[in-house]
Design a protein around this motif. Structure first.
Motif, mmCIF file in Angstrom:
data_model
loop_
_atom_site.group_PDB
_atom_site.id
_atom_site.type_symbol
_atom_site.label_atom_id
_atom_site.label_comp_id
_atom_site.label_asym_id
_atom_site.label_seq_id
_atom_site.Cartn_x
_atom_site.Cartn_y
_atom_site.Cartn_z
ATOM 1 N N ALA A 424 0.872 -1.225 -0.062
ATOM 2 C CA ALA A 424 -0.142 0.203 0.368
ATOM 3 C C ALA A 424 0.620 1.264 -0.128
ATOM 4 N N GLY A 425 1.442 0.797 -0.297
ATOM 5 C CA GLY A 425 2.979 2.287 -0.776
ATOM 6 C C GLY A 425 2.999 2.670 0.594
ATOM 7 N N MET A 426 3.791 1.785 1.589
ATOM 8 C CA MET A 426 4.335 2.144 3.012
ATOM 9 C C MET A 426 5.577 1.377 2.756
ATOM 10 N N SER A 427 7.046 2.051 2.772
ATOM 11 C CA SER A 427 8.143 1.223 3.135
ATOM 12 C C SER A 427 8.694 0.690 4.247
ATOM 13 N N THR A 428 8.200 2.050 5.037
ATOM 14 C CA THR A 428 8.823 2.517 6.698
ATOM 15 C C THR A 428 7.480 2.528 8.016
ATOM 16 N N PHE A 566 3.849 -2.898 -5.903
ATOM 17 C CA PHE A 566 4.121 -2.596 -4.412
ATOM 18 C C PHE A 566 3.652 -1.217 -3.888
ATOM 19 N N ARG A 567 2.919 -0.768 -4.476
ATOM 20 C CA ARG A 567 1.897 0.636 -4.377
ATOM 21 C C ARG A 567 0.566 0.164 -4.258
ATOM 22 N N GLY A 568 0.221 -0.712 -5.582
ATOM 23 C CA GLY A 568 -0.989 -0.559 -6.118
ATOM 24 C C GLY A 568 -1.733 0.708 -7.483
#
Length: 735
Positions: A424-428, A566-568
């Motif tokens: 959902a675009g989150m890497s951290t 990764f982000r949709g």
């Protein structure tokens, strides 16, 4: 008739004096009467309150303050005699730790006083009067004495409402000053407002520990059966961990529970229990809370209990992916409780340790650049492996333990290994940290357990309102397209504004793309898309990506950058090829439901527990206030109508007497253990948690103030054990 006992000054000093801000015992603020006669021996009054009221009016007229010095009761509990003195009576005893820096004092040994004794009629007679003062008196400045300062009921209501709304007391006080036309027209100061709010909070929140917490949870569950909570206690019935989630959060998980972040790097309360929120992202890209916990330890057993409680709350539906900080205990607990969930470490937390690990190395800059290229520029696992080996070989780091640990865990944090999973675009754990920052407006490091949960509701109300506003804007406004491609128009109609902005950013990237045909076979084609990525002001990096297109009717398109996975969101490279192939629509599989604005989600209609907690008394007060508003506005136009309305209201006061029962609270908080016995749950011990990372989150004003050298008195052992006393001792720093 009881005889008056005269005490010497030395004997007075042996009597405890209530010198606090509210030492006047709730007596009404004295009215400004003209020509109050001087007290003389023999004057009689019907009650103790009448004596006080009279002497207060006299004192304000003359310009000095009043304190109750001492008194004595008879066996039947009646006050036999009492003494009212000038506020500047007595001799101060210095309590300063440094005798060269004495504290200011108002005590100058003034002898002015009156003594009242109980008479045969049950009233009081003045038996001794001293009028002379040993200091100057000023009627114009008498309002500054503490005995004359009292917050009136109208302002008190405004203070309470504004406090619950998060408006600082200083702002409310300034509005009162403007309304009154100046400081001289207000019979109290900002400190009195702060003191009132302290007491109102204490009454509103009740007990500050576990008792109030369990009472609150039980009450929420009565109002909404979908409210979930779990309390973990030790063998000594002392609170260890607690978890809770409201009905709306549980329902929202069904729509957005595919990816969550979990972070414990935020201390919130007097017991130093880490705040552990479960956070996701909604269709607007906003953080959404799926429940949270307060834990007393950060070991695998504690995390297992918390994860199991959360999983039970979410009907045994684990998330598809979870992001946490790099922690062995969390890693072990997640593997046990969520065996099918893809686990990822927070990339930012790992990379920020680089200065700590290699800051003193002679080749620090080279190591930093090589590691960044290895992590951020590697598009495939093989490319990462090659660059990692070169990093170790070039800088002779084969024996470095930290890098060895990172490499062993590379599947948990390296983008090349995790980008095939939807995050959902989150890497951290930035979502969790962002939620922590959001709660900064409501809680701080000395917040009690009950107050934290109470303010947690206020934070959720704001979150729900922000989402409602975003929903409204997505349906009632639109962002114009920047291209003539029908694909962009398709996203404009379907996606929320926030997500359409992200898509539109990819269309802007068309300016920096070049495409070329790489090859194909039948209905399968591959294109090379060159992209220019701005690394810094003086450096632009050229990267080639491979876009594969398969099929004709049911089109499949993939890009080596893996942005969609990764982000949709479809990347600019894939969108550019679709536009080049004259496609008017994106295949449905590339339009994710979680970003759409035209889908009705059930959780929006779920009534949350906090929505049912409104105070009926405040609702009634607002109804009455609305009725009076127009009446007061009309009556204020002329002096005659103003006086008439005031007279009528004075007559109504007798029909609605004061009720001092406000603020009564229950202290019965019980938890039933497994064996069926009922015991009181004790407050948790203050824990020594792991070192928190040096994040650059906003520091609450209380935390800043507490770091300064304190000039306040040292708390006793009993006070230290009471979290409410700790909170209210430093509460003025909040404002």
């Amino acid at each position: 008739m009881a005889s008056f006992v005269h005490l010497t000054d030395d004997e007075y000093d042996e009597v405890l004096v209530d010198d606090g801000p509210d030492n006047y015992d709730g007596t009404e603020e004295p009215k400004e009467d003209d020509g109050v006669e001087e007290p003389i021996v023999g004057m009689t009054f019907s009650s103790e309150e009448e004596v006080r009221s009279y002497y207060m009016r006299y004192a304000k007229q003359k310009g000095f303050g009043v304190r109750r010095r001492n008194s004595r009761q008879s066996e039947d509990g009646r006050v036999r005699w009492f003494t009212l003195v000038c506020a500047r009576q007595g001799t101060a005893k210095s309590q300063a730790s440094n005798i060269l820096k004495p504290r200011q004092t108002e005590r100058v040994g003034c002898k002015a006083r009156i003594n009242a004794v109980l008479n045969e009629d049950g009233g009081y007679t003045l038996s001794s009067v001293i009028l002379d003062h040993t200091h100057y008196v000023s009627p114009g400045k008498a309002r500054h004495f503490r005995c004359f300062k009292k917050v009136d009921a109208r302002v008190a209501k405004r203070l309470e409402i504004n406090d619950e709304a998060g408006i600082r007391t200083s702002k409310t006080f300034q509005s009162v000053i403007v309304e009154a036309g100046g400081y001289e027209n207000v019979p109290f100061g900002q400190k009195e407002c702060q003191n009132y709010i302290e007491k109102a909070r204490q009454l509103r929140l009740g007990v500050g520990g576990v008792e109030a917490l369990t009472n609150y949870f039980q009450e929420m569950q009565k109002k909404n059966v979908e409210f979930f909570y779990a309390i973990d206690v030790g063998p000594d019935m002392r609170l260890k961990n607690v978890f809770w989630a409201d009905a709306r959060s549980r329902a929202a998980y069904q729509s957005f529970g595919d990816v969550i972040t979990f972070d414990t790097t935020y201390l919130t309360n007097a017991y130093k229990m880490p705040f552990a929120p479960f956070v996701g992202v909604n269709h607007h890209g906003q953080s959404i809370l799926f429940g949270c916990g307060l834990i007393s330890n950060e070991d695998a057993i504690t995390f297992e209990w918390l994860f199991e409680s959360w999983l039970k709350c979410m009907n045994d539906q684990p998330p598809n992916a979870i992001i946490t900080e790099q922690d062995k205990a969390m890693k072990l607990a997640i593997a046990r409780v969520f065996p099918t969930t893809r686990h990822r470490f927070c990339l930012w937390h790992i990379m920020k340790k680089l200065p700590e690990k290699f800051g003193s190395h002679s080749r620090y800059d080279e190591i930093k650049d090589s590691l960044h290229k290895c992590v951020y520029d590697s598009l495939s696992e093989n490319e990462f492996e090659e660059r990692w080996s070169a990093l170790l070989e070039t800088n002779d780091l084969r024996e470095n333990a930290w890098l060895g640990l990172l490499y062993a865990d590379r599947h948990y944090w390296v983008p090349a290994y995790v980008k095939n999973t939807f995050w959902a675009g989150m890497s951290t754990t930035q979502r969790s940290e962002g939620m922590n920052t959001f709660f900064d407006d409501y809680v701080h490091s000395r917040t009690t357990l009950k107050q934290f949960v109470d303010q947690y509701d206020s934070a959720l109300r704001r979150k729900a309102e922000n989402e409602a506003i975003a929903n409204f804007n997505s349906f009632n406004t639109e962002i114009p397209c920047i291209s003539h491609y029908p694909i962009e128009k398709q996203f404009q109609k379907i996606y929320t504004i926030a997500k359409f902005k992200e898509v539109q950013e990819e269309f802007r990237g068309f300016l920096y793309l070049t495409t070329s045909y790489f090859g194909g076979d039948g209905a399968n084609f591959t294109y090379v898309v060159g992209d220019e990525i701005k690394v810094s002001d003086g450096f632009i990096k050229r990267v080639n990506y491979f876009v594969s297109v398969c099929g004709e009717d049911s089109l499949d398109i993939t890009c080596s950058c893996k942005l969609f996975e990764f982000r949709g969101i479809l990347c600019r490279h894939a969108l550019r090829i679709l536009a080049q192939l004259d496609k008017s629509e994106v295949p449905p599989k590339y339009i994710l439901d979680r970003w759409r604005k035209d889908i009705k989600r059930q959780y929006v209609n779920v009534k949350s527990s906090y929505e049912a907690t409104s105070n009926p008394e405040k609702q009634r007060f607002n109804r009455i206030q609305n009725c009076f508003y127009k009446l007061c506005s009309n009556a204020a136009k002329t002096e005659r109508s103003c006086v008439k309305l005031i007279s009528q209201l004075e007559q109504l006061k007798s029909e609605y007497p004061d009720d001092d029962s406000y603020g009564a609270c229950s202290t019965a908080g019980l938890v039933t253990p497994i064996d069926g016995t009922t015991n009181n749950v004790l407050s948790p011990l203050v824990v020594r948690s792991k070192g928190r990372p040096t994040t650059k989150r906003r520091t609450h004003p209380v935390e800043k103030a507490l770091k300064k050298p304190s000039t306040r008195r040292r708390l006793s052992t009993t006070e230290v054990q009471n979290p409410l006393i700790i909170l209210y001792t430093y509460v003025e720093f909040i404002f």
